[in-house]
Scaffold this active site. Structure first.
Site, short mmCIF file in Angstrom:
data_model
loop_
_atom_site.label_atom_id
_atom_site.label_comp_id
_atom_site.label_asym_id
_atom_site.label_seq_id
_atom_site.Cartn_x
_atom_site.Cartn_y
_atom_site.Cartn_z
N HIS A 1 -13.03 -0.38 3.32
CA HIS A 1 -11.61 -0.60 3.61
C HIS A 1 -11.14 0.23 4.80
CE1 HIS A 1 -7.33 -1.00 1.64
NE2 HIS A 1 -7.25 -0.98 2.96
N TYR B 1 -14.66 21.01 13.89
CA TYR B 1 -13.32 20.43 13.86
C TYR B 1 -13.04 19.63 12.60
CZ TYR B 1 -14.09 21.96 18.55
OH TYR B 1 -14.43 22.73 19.63
N GLU C 1 0.81 -1.22 0.00
CA GLU C 1 0.00 0.00 0.00
C GLU C 1 0.84 1.27 0.00
OE1 GLU C 1 -4.28 -1.26 1.68
OE2 GLU C 1 -2.81 -0.82 3.25
N HIS D 1 -2.79 5.44 7.40
CA HIS D 1 -3.91 4.62 6.91
C HIS D 1 -4.20 3.56 7.96
CE1 HIS D 1 -6.43 1.90 4.75
NE2 HIS D 1 -5.48 0.99 4.54
N HIS E 1 -7.42 0.78 9.75
CA HIS E 1 -8.70 0.09 9.59
C HIS E 1 -9.51 0.31 10.87
CE1 HIS E 1 -6.51 -2.95 6.72
NE2 HIS E 1 -6.56 -1.72 6.23
#
Length: 212
Positions: free
Chosen positions: A165, A125, A79, A98, A100
């Site tokens: 994802h 925010y 990735e 990144h 999950h």
């Protein structure tokens, strides 16, 4: 140790510390998620493939060139390609997170999301930290189309949701990217807590004031 080596070592330790914090607080589980940052020489430091964010070794972090060539450390995640796409297309982006994480990933699985901005602003925010959060269509993890789609969106955005994802967030430093990721996760959590209750969204004027 040269000044550059000292800076790099400090950044390695910072990445390990921030990654561990994500893991310890439940933002990451198992070997899911990856972080990266730009080094002063233009190379990239990233978490290795299959690594647990809670148990990283600063000296084994992956180092790759701006073209994706693996230089040292353990093998980088596949990735890393979409991390590189963000760096190439947004000069303000100096770090990428990144995950999950539970709430943002749950949000990414919902149907009917606005692909231009999955979060209609209801707190200041999310506007101040991230602006719009576009949705990238679902592709198999590691698919080159994720990088291609992020490249097209990168110039005008710093937070994204990969469908089914999880979230991807940029920052001008790794700490800023981490802060932005936490804001996105907490906002996603609020969406589920509020559920079907009537929400008082920010007006266009209020959003414009926050962005000015």
């Amino acid at each position: 140790m040269s000044d550059f080596a000292k800076v790099e070592q400090s950044l390695r330790e910072e990445m390990t510390r921030i990654a561990s914090s994500f893991f310890q607080r439940g933002y990451a589980t198992g070997s899911a998620g990856n972080l990266s940052l730009l080094l002063p020489d233009g190379n990239l430091l990233a978490t290795p493939t299959g690594s647990c964010l809670g148990n990283l070794d600063p000296q084994r972090l992956s180092k790759v060139t701006a073209d994706g060539e693996w230089l040292s450390g353990d093998k980088p995640s596949k990735e890393v390609l979409f991390h590189l796409a963000l760096y190439r297309n947004n000069p303000r982006c100096k770090a990428v997170v990144h995950l999950h994480s539970t709430w943002s990933t749950a949000l990414s699985c919902l149907e009917g999301l606005d692909s231009n901005n999955v979060i209609r602003p209801f707190t200041p925010y999310v506007v101040m930290r991230m602006g719009n959060v576009p949705l990238v269509p679902y592709y198999r993890p590691g698919d080159k189309r994720i990088a291609q789609d992020l490249a097209e969106l990168a110039a005008d955005n710093q937070a994204f949701l990969l469908a089914n994802h999880g979230p991807v967030v940029c920052g001008e430093s790794l700490q800023e990217a981490a802060n932005n990721m936490e804001e996105l996760e907490e906002t996603a959590k609020l969406i589920f807590i509020l559920g079907d209750r009537p929400i008082r969204y920010l007006t266009a004027g209020e959003i414009a004031e926050l962005r000015s």
